[in-house]
Design a protein around this motif. Structure first.
Motif, PDB file in Angstrom:
ATOM      1  N   LYS A 122       0.835  -1.201   0.000  1.00  0.00           N
ATOM      2  CA  LYS A 122       0.000   0.000   0.000  1.00  0.00           C
ATOM      3  C   LYS A 122       0.871   1.252   0.000  1.00  0.00           C
ATOM      4  N   ILE A 123       0.305   2.343  -0.485  1.00  0.00           N
ATOM      5  CA  ILE A 123       1.010   3.633  -0.457  1.00  0.00           C
ATOM      6  C   ILE A 123       0.297   4.553   0.528  1.00  0.00           C
ATOM      7  N   ASN A 124       1.058   5.483   1.060  1.00  0.00           N
ATOM      8  CA  ASN A 124       0.516   6.519   1.935  1.00  0.00           C
ATOM      9  C   ASN A 124       0.165   7.721   1.061  1.00  0.00           C
ATOM     10  N   THR A 125      -1.120   8.101   1.033  1.00  0.00           N
ATOM     11  CA  THR A 125      -1.540   9.153   0.099  1.00  0.00           C
ATOM     12  C   THR A 125      -0.987  10.523   0.459  1.00  0.00           C
ATOM     13  N   LYS A 126      -0.509  10.679   1.678  1.00  0.00           N
ATOM     14  CA  LYS A 126       0.083  11.963   2.080  1.00  0.00           C
ATOM     15  C   LYS A 126       1.561  12.030   1.726  1.00  0.00           C
ATOM     16  N   ASN A 127       2.276  10.942   1.947  1.00  0.00           N
ATOM     17  CA  ASN A 127       3.732  10.949   1.782  1.00  0.00           C
ATOM     18  C   ASN A 127       4.224  10.413   0.446  1.00  0.00           C
ATOM     19  N   ASP A 128       3.395   9.632  -0.244  1.00  0.00           N
ATOM     20  CA  ASP A 128       3.851   8.954  -1.459  1.00  0.00           C
ATOM     21  C   ASP A 128       3.262   9.530  -2.744  1.00  0.00           C
ATOM     22  N   ILE A 129       2.490  10.586  -2.634  1.00  0.00           N
ATOM     23  CA  ILE A 129       1.985  11.286  -3.815  1.00  0.00           C
ATOM     24  C   ILE A 129       2.559  12.697  -3.788  1.00  0.00           C
ATOM     25  N   TRP A 130       3.360  13.006  -4.791  1.00  0.00           N
ATOM     26  CA  TRP A 130       4.071  14.293  -4.830  1.00  0.00           C
ATOM     27  C   TRP A 130       3.599  15.129  -6.006  1.00  0.00           C
ATOM     28  N   ASP A 131       3.819  16.438  -5.864  1.00  0.00           N
ATOM     29  CA  ASP A 131       3.736  17.321  -7.023  1.00  0.00           C
ATOM     30  C   ASP A 131       4.920  18.278  -6.946  1.00  0.00           C
ATOM     31  N   ILE A 132       4.888  19.340  -7.726  1.00  0.00           N
ATOM     32  CA  ILE A 132       6.029  20.257  -7.786  1.00  0.00           C
ATOM     33  C   ILE A 132       6.335  20.865  -6.421  1.00  0.00           C
ATOM     34  N   GLY A 133       5.288  21.177  -5.654  1.00  0.00           N
ATOM     35  CA  GLY A 133       5.507  21.766  -4.332  1.00  0.00           C
ATOM     36  C   GLY A 133       6.310  20.860  -3.415  1.00  0.00           C
ATOM     37  N   ASP A 134       6.003  19.574  -3.429  1.00  0.00           N
ATOM     38  CA  ASP A 134       6.744  18.625  -2.593  1.00  0.00           C
ATOM     39  C   ASP A 134       8.202  18.522  -3.038  1.00  0.00           C
ATOM     40  N   LEU A 135       8.400  18.527  -4.343  1.00  0.00           N
ATOM     41  CA  LEU A 135       9.758  18.421  -4.873  1.00  0.00           C
ATOM     42  C   LEU A 135      10.593  19.650  -4.500  1.00  0.00           C
ATOM     43  N   ILE A 136       9.979  20.828  -4.564  1.00  0.00           N
ATOM     44  CA  ILE A 136      10.695  22.059  -4.214  1.00  0.00           C
ATOM     45  C   ILE A 136      11.085  22.058  -2.737  1.00  0.00           C
ATOM     46  N   LYS A 137      10.212  21.555  -1.873  1.00  0.00           N
ATOM     47  CA  LYS A 137      10.545  21.467  -0.442  1.00  0.00           C
ATOM     48  C   LYS A 137      11.779  20.600  -0.220  1.00  0.00           C
ATOM     49  N   LYS A 138      11.867  19.495  -0.951  1.00  0.00           N
ATOM     50  CA  LYS A 138      13.013  18.609  -0.807  1.00  0.00           C
ATOM     51  C   LYS A 138      14.285  19.279  -1.334  1.00  0.00           C
ATOM     52  N   ILE A 139      14.157  20.004  -2.450  1.00  0.00           N
ATOM     53  CA  ILE A 139      15.306  20.717  -3.015  1.00  0.00           C
ATOM     54  C   ILE A 139      15.791  21.797  -2.055  1.00  0.00           C
TER      55      ILE A 139
END
Length: 319
Positions: free
Chosen positions: A128-145
């Motif tokens: 199973k996937i966690n819908t909060k932590n395992d679904i990303w968009d550009i905003g999530d990627l920018i936070k990691k960067i």
């Protein structure tokens, strides 16, 4: 300042790309989705220190995933569809193809904009996937960067500059940017003067007309001349930007201490001390790679003179 510039550029670039995907899909021009797979493969490898390969380049009939990193056991589906039904279908295929035996984690990267799914997880006891932590968009990627080291962020900015066909060119007017950069520079929490000193009630009449009476005409003329060009700019920056009150206090604290030191050094001559103070900050901006609007910088310092944060009133001294 370099970090802030890099992140702003990355945000602008990825936001522009996200909109391009959205507009292409509305016109049923889906080629951009295919091209995005290799682009995001390289971007993710830079951003996450991973070793993703494009699964579709190996297996044209691959299901559920587009990118795979067998070393770190992570799989990614690159999509522009955010519907819950699409997410369920992806996870179902992932399980059917027994990809959970190769990969411990499945991430769905939405290159347009993700939806917030109500179910906290999708899948079954097998995987199973966690819908909060395992679904990303550009905003999530920018936070990691944003959490990467400076040289890594710079590499990502360079990558985006090289690979995007259209480079966003939006920028602040130079006078506005000068004031914002000065505030960031002066309010740096690592500055040794931070936390020292207290604000006084301003007495600009006593300061200018009595304490510095020999230079009053120069100081007033300088202030009013600059005010005509930059008064409205500074008011707008202070009202409309997201400058915190903490930063404003830090600016005042540092200016009080540094200007008082320069005034003493120049035997109480405010004209010489003011020139040296302005030159000091303009030089710092230039060393940080920014060509400042000199007038805007000068007016910002003069405004703090009137507010009694430059050459603080320790006592009223007759001319």
């Amino acid at each position: 300042m370099n970090l802030q510039d890099y992140i702003k550029s990355i945000i602008a670039s990825l936001s522009w790309l996200s909109k391009q995907v959205e507009f292409h899909n509305k016109l049923n021009l889906t080629d951009i989705n295919v091209q995005a797979e290799n682009f995001y493969r390289d971007l993710l490898n830079l951003s996450l220190n991973t070793s993703f390969i494009n699964i579709n380049s190996i297996d044209q009939n691959s299901a559920a995933i587009d990118l795979g990193d067998q070393k770190n056991r992570i799989a990614i589906q690159v999509t522009s569809t955010s519907a819950l039904s699409k997410t369920k279908k992806t996870v179902t295929k992932f399980i059917e193809k027994k990809l959970h035996e190769k990969y411990d984690r499945l991430i769905i990267l939405n290159i347009s904009k993700k939806s917030n799914h109500t179910p906290p997880t999708i899948g079954d006891e097998t995987f199973k996937i966690n819908t909060k932590n395992d679904i990303w968009d550009i905003g999530d990627l920018i936070k990691k960067i944003n959490n990467l080291k400076l040289h890594e962020i710079e590499s990502i900015k360079t990558f985006l500059d090289q690979h995007l066909y259209v480079k966003p060119t939006e920028s602040l007017p130079r006078n506005v940017d000068t004031i914002l950069r000065l505030i960031e520079l002066i309010s740096n929490e690592d500055h040794p003067a931070i936390g020292e000193g207290t604000l006084e009630e301003p007495f600009p009449d006593h300061k200018i007309n009595q304490r510095f009476s020999d230079h009053a005409d120069f100081l007033k003329s300088e202030f009013f001349t600059l005010y005509q060009d930059y008064g409205a700019v500074l008011n707008a920056v202070e009202k409309e930007s997201d400058i915190s009150q903490v930063k404003i206090r830090r600016v005042a604290q540092h200016l009080r201490l540094s200007s008082d030191t320069l005034l003493t050094k120049n035997d109480g001559d405010p004209k010489k001390a003011l020139t040296e103070l302005m030159d000091y900050f303009l030089d710092l901006l230039q060393k940080n790679g920014f060509e400042a609007d000199t007038g805007a910088a000068q007016f910002y310092i003069m405004q703090h003179l009137v507010r009694c944060n430059v050459f603080p009133n320790k006592e009223v001294v007759d001319g």
